[in-house]
Design a protein around this motif. Structure first.
Motif, PDB file in Angstrom:
ATOM      1  N   GLY A 233       0.808  -1.206   0.000  1.00  0.00           N
ATOM      2  CA  GLY A 233       0.000   0.000   0.000  1.00  0.00           C
ATOM      3  C   GLY A 233       0.847   1.264   0.000  1.00  0.00           C
ATOM      4  N   PRO A 234       0.301   2.324   0.615  1.00  0.00           N
ATOM      5  CA  PRO A 234       1.000   3.620   0.619  1.00  0.00           C
ATOM      6  C   PRO A 234       2.280   3.622   1.447  1.00  0.00           C
ATOM      7  CG  PRO A 234      -0.926   3.697   2.053  1.00  0.00           C
ATOM      8  CD  PRO A 234      -0.996   2.399   1.311  1.00  0.00           C
ATOM      9  N   TYR A 235       2.516   2.556   2.213  1.00  0.00           N
ATOM     10  CA  TYR A 235       3.711   2.502   3.061  1.00  0.00           C
ATOM     11  C   TYR A 235       4.799   1.616   2.467  1.00  0.00           C
ATOM     12  CZ  TYR A 235       0.710   4.883   6.327  1.00  0.00           C
ATOM     13  OH  TYR A 235      -0.117   5.809   6.912  1.00  0.00           O
ATOM     14  N   SER A 236       4.731   1.409   1.161  1.00  0.00           N
ATOM     15  CA  SER A 236       5.791   0.673   0.482  1.00  0.00           C
ATOM     16  C   SER A 236       6.969   1.608   0.223  1.00  0.00           C
ATOM     17  CB  SER A 236       5.272   0.095  -0.833  1.00  0.00           C
ATOM     18  OG  SER A 236       4.931   1.153  -1.717  1.00  0.00           O
ATOM     19  N   LEU A 237       8.073   1.042  -0.221  1.00  0.00           N
ATOM     20  CA  LEU A 237       9.254   1.858  -0.517  1.00  0.00           C
ATOM     21  C   LEU A 237       9.033   2.711  -1.753  1.00  0.00           C
ATOM     22  CD1 LEU A 237      12.085  -0.781   0.086  1.00  0.00           C
ATOM     23  CD2 LEU A 237      11.103   0.825   1.726  1.00  0.00           C
ATOM     24  N   GLY A 238       8.211   2.196  -2.665  1.00  0.00           N
ATOM     25  CA  GLY A 238       7.958   2.925  -3.895  1.00  0.00           C
ATOM     26  C   GLY A 238       9.223   3.120  -4.703  1.00  0.00           C
ATOM     27  N   ASP A 239       9.330   4.285  -5.341  1.00  0.00           N
ATOM     28  CA  ASP A 239      10.519   4.588  -6.141  1.00  0.00           C
ATOM     29  C   ASP A 239      11.386   5.649  -5.457  1.00  0.00           C
ATOM     30  OD1 ASP A 239       8.804   6.679  -6.392  1.00  0.00           O
ATOM     31  OD2 ASP A 239       8.846   6.786  -8.580  1.00  0.00           O
ATOM     32  N   ASP A 240      11.237   5.787  -4.147  1.00  0.00           N
ATOM     33  CA  ASP A 240      12.039   6.747  -3.390  1.00  0.00           C
ATOM     34  C   ASP A 240      13.478   6.239  -3.305  1.00  0.00           C
ATOM     35  OD1 ASP A 240      13.342   8.202  -1.328  1.00  0.00           O
ATOM     36  OD2 ASP A 240      11.406   8.717  -0.445  1.00  0.00           O
ATOM     37  N   PRO A 241      14.452   6.951  -3.901  1.00  0.00           N
ATOM     38  CA  PRO A 241      15.857   6.487  -3.924  1.00  0.00           C
ATOM     39  C   PRO A 241      16.422   6.273  -2.521  1.00  0.00           C
ATOM     40  CG  PRO A 241      15.557   8.297  -5.465  1.00  0.00           C
ATOM     41  CD  PRO A 241      14.298   8.212  -4.662  1.00  0.00           C
ATOM     42  N   PHE A 242      16.075   7.177  -1.584  1.00  0.00           N
ATOM     43  CA  PHE A 242      16.621   7.031  -0.235  1.00  0.00           C
ATOM     44  C   PHE A 242      16.075   5.777   0.439  1.00  0.00           C
ATOM     45  CE2 PHE A 242      15.862   7.591   4.337  1.00  0.00           C
ATOM     46  CZ  PHE A 242      17.179   7.562   4.775  1.00  0.00           C
ATOM     47  N   LEU A 243      14.761   5.547   0.331  1.00  0.00           N
ATOM     48  CA  LEU A 243      14.170   4.380   0.979  1.00  0.00           C
ATOM     49  C   LEU A 243      14.711   3.085   0.387  1.00  0.00           C
ATOM     50  CD1 LEU A 243      10.436   5.471   1.392  1.00  0.00           C
ATOM     51  CD2 LEU A 243      12.285   5.548   3.085  1.00  0.00           C
ATOM     52  N   ILE A 244      14.912   3.070  -0.920  1.00  0.00           N
ATOM     53  CA  ILE A 244      15.473   1.873  -1.563  1.00  0.00           C
ATOM     54  C   ILE A 244      16.894   1.634  -1.067  1.00  0.00           C
ATOM     55  CG2 ILE A 244      16.181   0.877  -3.768  1.00  0.00           C
ATOM     56  CD1 ILE A 244      13.849   2.411  -5.052  1.00  0.00           C
ATOM     57  N   TRP A 245      17.699   2.714  -1.039  1.00  0.00           N
ATOM     58  CA  TRP A 245      19.094   2.601  -0.568  1.00  0.00           C
ATOM     59  C   TRP A 245      19.136   2.224   0.925  1.00  0.00           C
ATOM     60  CZ3 TRP A 245      21.271   5.779   3.232  1.00  0.00           C
ATOM     61  CH2 TRP A 245      22.636   5.601   3.451  1.00  0.00           C
ATOM     62  N   GLY A 246      18.300   2.900   1.726  1.00  0.00           N
ATOM     63  CA  GLY A 246      18.311   2.641   3.158  1.00  0.00           C
ATOM     64  C   GLY A 246      17.872   1.227   3.493  1.00  0.00           C
ATOM     65  N   TRP A 247      16.839   0.730   2.775  1.00  0.00           N
ATOM     66  CA  TRP A 247      16.385  -0.642   3.036  1.00  0.00           C
ATOM     67  C   TRP A 247      17.472  -1.659   2.705  1.00  0.00           C
ATOM     68  CZ3 TRP A 247      11.975  -2.138   5.436  1.00  0.00           C
ATOM     69  CH2 TRP A 247      11.701  -3.516   5.448  1.00  0.00           C
ATOM     70  N   GLN A 248      18.246  -1.386   1.651  1.00  0.00           N
ATOM     71  CA  GLN A 248      19.359  -2.278   1.296  1.00  0.00           C
ATOM     72  C   GLN A 248      20.397  -2.311   2.419  1.00  0.00           C
ATOM     73  OE1 GLN A 248      20.709  -0.580  -2.379  1.00  0.00           O
ATOM     74  NE2 GLN A 248      19.183  -1.661  -3.630  1.00  0.00           N
ATOM     75  N   GLN A 249      20.640  -1.164   3.053  1.00  0.00           N
ATOM     76  CA  GLN A 249      21.595  -1.133   4.169  1.00  0.00           C
ATOM     77  C   GLN A 249      21.060  -1.941   5.356  1.00  0.00           C
ATOM     78  OE1 GLN A 249      24.526   0.340   3.355  1.00  0.00           O
ATOM     79  NE2 GLN A 249      23.421   0.663   1.433  1.00  0.00           N
ATOM     80  N   LEU A 250      19.749  -1.845   5.604  1.00  0.00           N
ATOM     81  CA  LEU A 250      19.166  -2.607   6.712  1.00  0.00           C
ATOM     82  C   LEU A 250      19.167  -4.110   6.408  1.00  0.00           C
ATOM     83  CD1 LEU A 250      16.129  -0.353   7.714  1.00  0.00           C
ATOM     84  CD2 LEU A 250      18.394  -0.459   8.756  1.00  0.00           C
TER      85      LEU A 250
END
Length: 431
Positions: A118-135
């Motif tokens: 839903g609306p709380y997915s990572l979407g195409d936000d570059p920071f969220l994609i990068w940050g999730w990869q770090q986690l």
């Protein structure tokens, strides 16, 4: 003395340059410190938000959900369709984020997850994609026990200014968290949604990554305030530096003025007022210096002493003013004849001498004959007369530092006396 005066001026120029450089460096250091302080404060705010959310979640889960469970109710994803049930902790925190957006205008935070559709997915936000990869990299190190998760953050620049973007892991802290999320994951609705979007289902594990909290803290909101403080600080620093510079400048200028006065006094004490040649006091000092240089310099020097022939008659016949004018002509001739590093002296009256630096007796003899010719060429018009003059010159070569200054002068002076005794207008080399 001239060198000391030049050093004083160079000191003032250097101080100006140093103050300018110090001002630029101070401004840059303070500006960098300001940026680091704002970032540090933003990270502190993010940590406070994370801590408060954990406190709220724990209290909500322990005091609300647990109480309802004991009464036969509890937490439910679709709580609105089940009377007596409340939102599960994850939904409650999501509602909390939404409510905070309405109250706190400059700080945004929300729960996010790679597996949320839903609306709380990572979407195409570059920071969220990068940050999730770090986690996820940290998630690979998690075992079946609590893990010390490290948040990830970076600064991103928007049209309004810099923003600190912060992402902190939300792990499955208990078995109930895992069962609740897994039950929702395995529901028919989520399964159909994943099939439609081509996303593989996920199996949750305790202590492993469940989701994350994204916090965005803009730095530009308080920049006008920090810029104002920076301007005030720089203004005070500038005032202090200007006052310090003016104080140093005043002392330096005062010192320069004293140095100039001292230079004038030294010039007057070591130079003849009439001809501007070095006087006897300056000669004695300079001669001693040349003798000392013989210890470190293999070159020799020669001393030339001469007095004028017939000068007394000119003073008697035409007056002392005519004699003074003739002495000034002699000084001009000496400047034209000798080199810049030669020392020209008027000992007093009509007696002169020259220290010929690095000059042996042969060259000294040649130069002294040239001096004699130049003196003979003087034709000073005075009233209706043309004044001419001659000179008797004695020359002595010195190459031994052990010789006494009086002895050296005596030899050159005796040769000059001998030149006058032998008929005047000639050069005699001292033996």
């Amino acid at each position: 003395m001239d060198k000391s005066l030049a050093n004083k001026k160079n000191l003032i120029y250097s101080l100006v340059i140093v103050f300018i450089i110090m001002g630029v460096i101070t401004y840059q250091l303070v500006k960098d410190l300001q940026e680091k302080t704002m970032i540090s404060n933003a990270l502190l705010v993010a940590e406070i938000i994370i801590g408060q959310r954990k406190v709220i979640r724990n209290v909500y889960n322990r005091e609300v959900v647990s109480k309802l469970k004991s009464d036969g109710y509890g937490g439910q994803v679709n709580f609105r369709d089940h009377p007596g049930f409340v939102p599960v902790p994850a939904l409650f925190l999501r509602f909390l984020s939404q409510e905070s957006d309405l109250i706190i205008k400059n700080i945004k935070y929300k729960s996010v997850s790679k597996w949320n559709m839903g609306p709380y997915s990572l979407g195409d936000d570059p920071f969220l994609i990068w940050g999730w990869q770090q986690l996820e990299i940290q998630n690979q190190n998690v075992r079946d026990e609590p893990y010390d998760w490290q948040p990830v953050w970076r600064i991103e620049y928007t049209d309004k200014g810099p923003v600190v973007r912060y992402l902190d892991a939300v792990p499955a802290s208990s078995a109930s968290c895992v069962s609740c999320h897994q039950r929702h994951e395995d529901s028919d609705e989520i399964q159909r949604l994943r099939i439609d979007t081509g996303v593989s289902p996920h199996n949750f594990r305790q202590h492993h990554l469940l989701g994350a909290l994204n916090i965005d803290i803009p730095l530009y909101e308080n920049r006008h305030l920090t810029d104002e403080h920076l301007r005030e600080f720089i203004l005070w620093v500038a005032v202090i530096m200007v006052c310090s510079f003016l104080t140093i400048f005043w002392f330096s200028t005062h010192s320069l003025r004293q140095l100039k006065d001292l230079l004038v006094l030294t010039q007057q004490s070591h130079h003849d007022q009439l001809t501007d040649l070095m006087n006897r006091r300056g000669f004695e000092r300079s001669l001693q210096q040349h003798i000392r240089l013989l210890d470190t310099d293999e070159k020799t020097f020669s001393l030339c002493v001469f007095d004028l022939d017939g000068f007394k008659q000119i003073n008697d016949n035409y007056g002392h003013q005519a004699g003074d004018a003739l002495l000034r002509e002699i000084a001009n001739v000496m400047h034209q004849t000798f080199r810049e590093n030669d020392v020209l002296i008027r000992l007093g009256g009509d007696e002169f001498c020259i220290i010929l630096a690095g000059c042996d007796i042969n060259n000294a003899n040649m130069i002294c004959h040239k001096l004699l010719d130049n003196i003979h060429a003087i034709a000073l018009e005075w009233n209706d007369a043309v004044l001419t003059i001659g000179a008797s010159i004695g020359v002595y070569e010195c190459c031994d530092s052990k010789q006494d200054a009086d002895e050296i002068f005596e030899k050159a002076d005796s040769a000059s006396y001998l030149a006058k005794k032998q008929g005047k207008n000639q050069v005699v080399i001292a033996s």
